[in-house]
Scaffold this motif. Structure first.
Motif, PDB file in Angstrom:
ATOM      1  N   ALA A 113      53.232  54.789 -38.184  1.00  0.00           N
ATOM      2  CA  ALA A 113      51.777  54.624 -37.802  1.00  0.00           C
ATOM      3  C   ALA A 113      51.701  53.249 -36.856  1.00  0.00           C
ATOM      4  O   ALA A 113      51.088  53.113 -35.972  1.00  0.00           O
ATOM      5  N   LEU A 114      52.441  52.109 -37.427  1.00  0.00           N
ATOM      6  CA  LEU A 114      52.479  50.915 -36.596  1.00  0.00           C
ATOM      7  C   LEU A 114      53.147  50.967 -35.187  1.00  0.00           C
ATOM      8  O   LEU A 114      52.511  50.623 -34.242  1.00  0.00           O
ATOM      9  N   SER A 115      54.178  51.596 -35.116  1.00  0.00           N
ATOM     10  CA  SER A 115      55.184  51.624 -34.152  1.00  0.00           C
ATOM     11  C   SER A 115      54.524  52.826 -33.132  1.00  0.00           C
ATOM     12  O   SER A 115      54.294  52.300 -31.907  1.00  0.00           O
ATOM     13  N   ALA A 116      54.036  54.082 -33.519  1.00  0.00           N
ATOM     14  CA  ALA A 116      53.443  54.676 -32.382  1.00  0.00           C
ATOM     15  C   ALA A 116      51.818  54.076 -32.116  1.00  0.00           C
ATOM     16  O   ALA A 116      51.722  54.460 -30.762  1.00  0.00           O
ATOM     17  N   GLY A 117      51.337  53.437 -32.776  1.00  0.00           N
ATOM     18  CA  GLY A 117      50.114  52.650 -32.583  1.00  0.00           C
ATOM     19  C   GLY A 117      50.334  51.616 -31.410  1.00  0.00           C
ATOM     20  O   GLY A 117      49.865  51.464 -30.476  1.00  0.00           O
ATOM     21  N   LEU A 118      51.758  51.037 -31.468  1.00  0.00           N
ATOM     22  CA  LEU A 118      52.086  49.949 -30.379  1.00  0.00           C
ATOM     23  C   LEU A 118      52.187  50.807 -29.117  1.00  0.00           C
ATOM     24  O   LEU A 118      51.892  50.513 -28.221  1.00  0.00           O
ATOM     25  N   VAL A 119      53.030  51.815 -29.018  1.00  0.00           N
ATOM     26  CA  VAL A 119      53.277  52.705 -27.920  1.00  0.00           C
ATOM     27  C   VAL A 119      51.981  53.179 -27.355  1.00  0.00           C
ATOM     28  O   VAL A 119      51.830  52.974 -26.166  1.00  0.00           O
TER      29      VAL A 119
END
Length: 207
Positions: free
Chosen positions: A175-181
């Motif tokens: 969730a955090l990584s996809a949110g950053l992208v």
């Protein structure tokens, strides 16, 4: 959870393929062809490079059904309604965010080096967009312009790798990584953020 997330990502890319085909005045068959090309190209290239067999989508009827369903639904929608001007970019950002994370996870599971994890995350995220743009006759593809695209994927893949190394579980990590992208790509779209050109602002030189 990651499989569900992947279905979300390929659904976004399937819709983006149809939207790109619509913008290029292709017929419904062309729309479906781009839906599949945009959805599975990145994962296919990743699996071939990692020597992962069989290819992930060849035995996943749910995945193929979702791509077909989203493609048909998007084609039907476009027959009656117009989407907002930047809808393709938003949908594409969603696919990029999710598929990049899935690519990084697959690379980690294949026990490659940390740099290779980031590279495979980017490859998985951007390949479908490149194939889609080339088939639509868009040159150069979005990836090869100065837009923040592959850079956003690299940042998300690097964050996913770092959080995985720190012991963060898959759900919050994804969730955090996809949110950053997604945040980086949307910020680039709506605020006009670009990477600097190596030769300044001269329009006759490639970015």
């Amino acid at each position: 959870m990651l499989h569900v997330l992947y279905l979300v990502g390929v659904s976004a890319f399937a819709a983006s393929g149809v939207l790109a085909a619509h913008r290029a005045n292709m017929d419904p068959f062309g729309g479906l062809a781009l839906a599949f090309a945009a959805s599975i190209s990145g994962g296919t290239l990743r699996d071939l490079m990692l020597n992962r067999h069989p290819l992930y989508w060849t035995h996943d009827w749910v995945l193929l059904t979702v791509i077909m369903g989203v493609g048909v639904a998007t084609i039907a929608y476009l027959r009656f309604w117009q989407l907002p001007q930047r809808s393709l970019l938003v949908v594409d950002a969603t696919g990029l965010a999710v598929v990049t994370v899935i690519g990084a996870r697959a690379a980690i599971d294949s026990d490659v080096t940390p740099l290779a994890v980031v590279i495979f995350g980017v490859i998985t995220g951007v390949t479908g967009e490149v194939i889609r743009d080339v088939l639509c006759g868009e040159f150069p593809p979005l990836l090869l312009r100065e837009d923040v695209y592959a850079t956003a994927a690299a940042a998300g893949a690097a964050l996913y790798l770092a959080l995985d190394a720190a012991g963060v579980s898959d759900e919050p990590n994804a969730a955090l990584s996809a949110g950053l992208v997604f945040a980086l790509r949307i910020a680039a779209v709506y605020f006009g953020l670009h990477l600097p050109r190596p030769h300044g602002n001269r329009p006759d030189r490639a970015a």
